[in-house]
Design a protein around this motif. Structure first.
Motif, PDB file in Angstrom:
ATOM      1  N   GLY A 432       0.815  -1.218   0.000  1.00 42.43           N
ATOM      2  CA  GLY A 432       0.000   0.000   0.000  1.00 42.43           C
ATOM      3  C   GLY A 432       0.845   1.263   0.000  1.00 42.43           C
ATOM      4  O   GLY A 432       0.388   2.329   0.414  1.00 42.43           O
ATOM      5  N   ILE A 433       2.104   1.163  -0.485  1.00 41.19           N
ATOM      6  CA  ILE A 433       3.007   2.318  -0.519  1.00 41.19           C
ATOM      7  C   ILE A 433       2.924   2.983  -1.895  1.00 41.19           C
ATOM      8  O   ILE A 433       3.003   2.302  -2.918  1.00 41.19           O
ATOM      9  N   ARG A 434       2.764   4.315  -1.894  1.00 38.23           N
ATOM     10  CA  ARG A 434       2.719   5.024  -3.176  1.00 38.23           C
ATOM     11  C   ARG A 434       4.035   5.761  -3.395  1.00 38.23           C
ATOM     12  O   ARG A 434       4.402   6.652  -2.625  1.00 38.23           O
ATOM     13  N   ALA A 435       4.739   5.386  -4.459  1.00 41.88           N
ATOM     14  CA  ALA A 435       5.991   6.067  -4.841  1.00 41.88           C
ATOM     15  C   ALA A 435       5.787   6.614  -6.250  1.00 41.88           C
ATOM     16  O   ALA A 435       4.706   6.474  -6.813  1.00 41.88           O
ATOM     17  N   VAL A 436       6.803   7.246  -6.799  1.00 40.40           N
ATOM     18  CA  VAL A 436       6.664   7.761  -8.161  1.00 40.40           C
ATOM     19  C   VAL A 436       7.846   7.346  -9.030  1.00 40.40           C
ATOM     20  O   VAL A 436       8.988   7.333  -8.577  1.00 40.40           O
ATOM     21  N   GLU A 437       7.521   6.971 -10.267  1.00 37.66           N
ATOM     22  CA  GLU A 437       8.560   6.577 -11.213  1.00 37.66           C
ATOM     23  C   GLU A 437       9.247   7.818 -11.766  1.00 37.66           C
ATOM     24  O   GLU A 437       8.579   8.796 -12.141  1.00 37.66           O
ATOM     25  N   ILE A 438      10.580   7.807 -11.752  1.00 34.03           N
ATOM     26  CA  ILE A 438      11.337   8.881 -12.408  1.00 34.03           C
ATOM     27  C   ILE A 438      12.297   8.172 -13.345  1.00 34.03           C
ATOM     28  O   ILE A 438      13.450   7.948 -13.027  1.00 34.03           O
ATOM     29  N   GLY A 439      11.765   7.711 -14.450  1.00 44.26           N
ATOM     30  CA  GLY A 439      12.571   6.898 -15.365  1.00 44.26           C
ATOM     31  C   GLY A 439      11.993   6.985 -16.757  1.00 44.26           C
ATOM     32  O   GLY A 439      11.663   8.083 -17.237  1.00 44.26           O
ATOM     33  N   SER A 440      11.812   5.812 -17.382  1.00 42.96           N
ATOM     34  CA  SER A 440      11.414   5.786 -18.792  1.00 42.96           C
ATOM     35  C   SER A 440      10.019   6.351 -19.035  1.00 42.96           C
ATOM     36  O   SER A 440       9.780   6.977 -20.058  1.00 42.96           O
ATOM     37  N   VAL A 441       9.094   6.126 -18.080  1.00 41.72           N
ATOM     38  CA  VAL A 441       7.745   6.661 -18.308  1.00 41.72           C
ATOM     39  C   VAL A 441       7.811   8.184 -18.351  1.00 41.72           C
ATOM     40  O   VAL A 441       7.198   8.835 -19.199  1.00 41.72           O
ATOM     41  N   MET A 442       8.612   8.756 -17.453  1.00 39.49           N
ATOM     42  CA  MET A 442       8.712  10.215 -17.392  1.00 39.49           C
ATOM     43  C   MET A 442       9.582  10.780 -18.523  1.00 39.49           C
ATOM     44  O   MET A 442       9.269  11.811 -19.094  1.00 39.49           O
ATOM     45  N   PHE A 443      10.679  10.097 -18.856  1.00 37.32           N
ATOM     46  CA  PHE A 443      11.689  10.746 -19.702  1.00 37.32           C
ATOM     47  C   PHE A 443      12.021  10.092 -21.046  1.00 37.32           C
ATOM     48  O   PHE A 443      12.695  10.719 -21.862  1.00 37.32           O
ATOM     49  N   ALA A 444      11.617   8.816 -21.295  1.00 41.07           N
ATOM     50  CA  ALA A 444      11.993   8.188 -22.580  1.00 41.07           C
ATOM     51  C   ALA A 444      11.348   8.979 -23.727  1.00 41.07           C
ATOM     52  O   ALA A 444      10.235   9.493 -23.587  1.00 41.07           O
ATOM     53  N   ARG A 445      12.076   9.101 -24.829  1.00 40.42           N
ATOM     54  CA  ARG A 445      11.576   9.880 -25.973  1.00 40.42           C
ATOM     55  C   ARG A 445      11.471   8.995 -27.211  1.00 40.42           C
ATOM     56  O   ARG A 445      12.367   8.204 -27.478  1.00 40.42           O
TER      57      ARG A 445
END
Ligand code: P71
Length: 514
Positions: A432-445
Motif C-alpha cells: 500500500g506504498i505510493r511512490a513515483v517513477e522517475i525513469g522511462s515513463v517520465m523521460f523516454a523519448r
C-alpha cells in the motif's frame, strides 16, 4: 567483538530490547540506534574529524515534536489493492488517496503544520489589500532571504512563470545545476532554452560526494563564452537539486557560480524550494560552517543571489504557497504587473490571508535545527535500512527522498518494459506504498519518424518523505516491504502502455503487466 556482542545481546535480551544481528566493527545497533563505539577512542575521534566532510550522523533522531491531531490511515487487503490499481489503469496517480497506506508520492504540499501554524489560520486578515499577514510574511522573507522586494504566489511554478515572462525572450538560455520540470517548462513556454550543467559525479548513482548537487563551474564559464552573455538573462541554482536526487549544493559552489556570473553581469536566481535542507547539509559537511546557525548560513546563501523563486509547499512547511523575491526594482515593478494579471494583488498573490500567516510561521520553523536534524536523519535512516539489506539506491541519500535504482533492482526487465513503473506497481500491491517513477515513463523519448525510443540513463523510483507526517515505525514498515519485495524480485515482470498520451505521459498514461 564476539564477546562484546554477546554481552550486548544478553543485556538487550534482559531489558527486552530488540537488536538486529548486525555487529560491524565498532558499531552496535540497539533498537535501531547506531552506537559507534569507535568514537570513544582517540583513533575514533580523529576518524570522526576526518570524516566530517562525508557526514557522520547518528541514524535515528527522535521526532522533535509530539502528535496532537491524528488522521487515520488504513492498510487495505491485497485483493482491494489489486482492484484499486487495476481501476487506476496501473497508474499510481489515479489511485484514491484513501486506498494508500503510506503516501510517498511527493514531499510537496504534504507537510503537517505545527500548532502555531494552525493557530495562524485563525488570525487570517482576509482584506483584499494590505492585510496584516502580508507584513508577517514580509518579515520572514526579509529576515531569512534578505531580498529587497518580494511577491507572494500560490505556489512555486507561479513564481517561475512570472520571473521568466519578465526576463526571458525567444532564443535566450537559462543555465541551472539541474532544472526542475516546471522550471524547464516555464522557460520553454516563453521560447527560452533550459540548460543543465551539473557536475559529473551528480549523474553517477553510487558516487559519494558531499555536494553532489553542485553546478559545474567550468562548464558554466564555457557555456557563457559559447552562447554569449547577452543571450543569458539570468542563471539559476536549484537547492537542493531535486532532479539529481535531492542532493545539496555547497556554499563554495554558490559563491563560485556567482563570481563567474558577475564577471558577465548575469543575475543569479535560486530555486529555493528545499533551501533549509540544503542549509543543514552545508552546516554538517562544509568546512568552517559547523558553528554557524542555520539562519546565518541561509543569509549567506541568499546574499550571493539577486533573487529567488520559492515553493513554500516544501521548506515553507505549508500545504499551499510560494513567492518570488528580488533586489532589482525594475524587475519588481514588471513582476508586480504580471502578478496582478495572473495571481492577484501584490499583498496576497493568489493566497488567503491565513495562508500567508501559516507560510510566514512555516518558513521560520523549517530553519529550526532540531527539526532539520530529524528530517535529514529520517531520510538517511530509511536509506541505511535499505542499504544494509543490499537494496540498490541512489547514494548518498539526499534531503527529501530515497531513490530506488530500478535498473539494479530489476535487472531482468529491459527499459522498454518500464522497470520503474513495475516497481511502483508492486510497492503498492505489496504494502500500500505510493511512490513515483522517475525513469522511462517520465523521460523516454520516441523518434516520431523512425518510431525508435531513447531511454534515460537513470531508472529511478522516488520515495519522497512528507515533512513531520510519518514516524519511525512507518519508515520501518516501508523498509520491510521493500526488502521483502527485493527478495522476490525475480517474480516481478515488466509493463507496457495501454494508453500513451503525447505530453507529460506519466500523469495520465495507462498500463498493463506484460
Ligand atoms: C516534487 C514537486 C512537485 C511536483 C511538481 C510537478 C510534478 C510532480 C510533482 C516541485 C518543484 C521542485 C523544484 C525544485 C519547483 C517546483 C515547483 N516539486 N522547483 O518534487 O521540486 O513547485 O509544485 O509549488 O509549483 O514532487 P510547485
Amino acid at each position: 567483538m564476539g564477546n562484546f556482542s554477546t554481552i550486548i545481546t544478553l543485556l538487550c535480551a534482559f531489558f527486552k530490547l530488540h537488536t538486529l544481528p548486525k555487529f560491524t566493527f565498532g558499531t552496535t545497533r540497539i533498537r535501531g540506534i547506531i552506537v559507534n563505539w569507535g568514537v570513544f577512542t582517540p583513533a575514533g575521534a580523529a576518524l570522526r574529524q576526518a570524516n566530517k566532510e562525508v557526514e557522520i550522523m547518528p541514524q535515528i533522531v527522535p521526532e522533535p515534536y509530539r502528535i496532537k491531531a491524528v488522521e487515520p490511515i488504513r492498510l487495505t487487503t491485497r485483493a482491494e489493492r489489486e482492484a484499486s490499481l487495476a481501476a487506476a489503469g496501473y497508474n499510481i496517480f489515479f489511485v484514491q488517496s484513501e486506498d494508500v497506506y503510506i503516501d510517498l508520492l511527493t514531499d510537496s504540499g504534504t507537510s503537517a503544520m505545527s500548532d502555531a501554524q494552525w493557530a495562524a489560520l485563525m488570525v487570517g486578515d482576509e482584506a483584499y489589500a494590505c492585510c496584516r499577514n502580508y507584513d508577517s510574511l514580509k518579515d520572514a522573507v526579509s529576515g531569512i532571504f534578505g531580498f529587497r522586494y518580494f511577491l507572494p504566489t500560490h505556489q512555486g511554478r507561479a513564481a517561475e512563470k512570472i520571473l521568466f515572462a519578465a526576463t526571458v525572450k525567444s532564443g535566450d538560455y537559462v543555465p541551472n545545476n539541474t532544472h526542475f520540470d516546471t522550471t524547464r517548462a516555464n522557460i520553454e513556454a516563453v521560447g527560452g532554452q533550459a540548460v543543465d550543467l551539473p557536475i559529473a559525479e551528480g549523474l553517477v548513482p553510487t558516487s559519494h560526494c558531499s555536494f553532489k548537487g553542485n553546478m559545474d563551474v567550468e562548464s558554466l564559464r564555457h557555456f557563457i563564452e559559447d552562447v554569449g552573455a547577452q543571450r543569458i538573462p539570468l542563471a539559476m541554482l536549484t537547492i537542493t537539486n531535486n532532479s539529481a536526487g535531492g542532493q545539496p549544493v555547497s556554499l563554495a559552489n554558490i559563491r563560485a557560480v556567482k563570481e563567474v556570473l558577475s564577471e558577465h553581469g548575469i543575475p543569479l536566481f535560486i530555486d529555493a524550494c528545499r533551501y533549509a535542507e540544503n542549509v543543514y547539509f552545508i552546516k554538517q559537511r562544509e568546512a568552517g560552517c559547523g558553528d554557524k546557525t542555520t539562519l546565518e548560513i541561509a543569509r549567506e546563501i541568499f546574499s550571493c543571489a539577486d533573487g529567488c523563486t520559492m515553493s513554500a509547499k516544501k521548506d515553507g512547511l505549508v500545504n499551499i504557497g510560494g513567492f518570488l523575491a528580488m533586489n532589482d526594482e525594475h524587475l519588481y515593478q514588471q513582476a508586480s504587473q504580471l502578478l496582478i494579471l495572473w495571481e492577484g494583488f501584490i499583498t496576497y498573490g493568489g493566497l488567503a490571508g491565513r495562508d500567508l500567516e501559516a507560510m510566514a510561521r512555516g518558513l521560520w520553523e523549517a530553519l529550526d535545527e532540531r527539526y532539520l536534524r530529524h528530517r535529514i536523519g529520517q531520510v538517511r535512516y530509511l536509506a541505511e535500512r535499505l542499504l544494509e539489506q543490499g537494496v540498490p539506491i541512489l547514494e548518498p541519500p539526499g534531503g527529501h527522498a530515497v531513490y530506488l535504482d530500478a535498473r539494479r533492482f530489476l535487472p531482468h526487465i529491459p527499459q522498454a518494459q518500464l522497470p520503474g513503473q513495475a516497481l511502483v506497481a508492486h510497492l503498492y500491491l505489496e504494502g500500500g506504498i505510493r511512490a513515483v517513477e522517475i525513469g522511462s515513463v517520465m523521460f523516454a523519448r520516441k523518434d516520431e519518424t523512425t518510431g525508435e525510443w531513447t531511454y534515460p540513463e537513470l531508472e529511478l523510483v522516488r520515495l519522497a518523505i512528507p515533512r513531520r507526517v510519518y514516524t519511525q515505525t512507518h519508515l520501518d514498515y516501508v523498509a520491510d516491504v521493500i526488502v521483502e519485495l527485493y527478495h522476490k524480485r525475480d517474480q516481478i515482470c515488466g509493463m507496457r502502455y495501454t494508453y500513451e498520451p503525447p505530453l507529460l505521459r506519466h500523469f495520465t498514461a495507462r498500463f498493463e503487466f506484460v
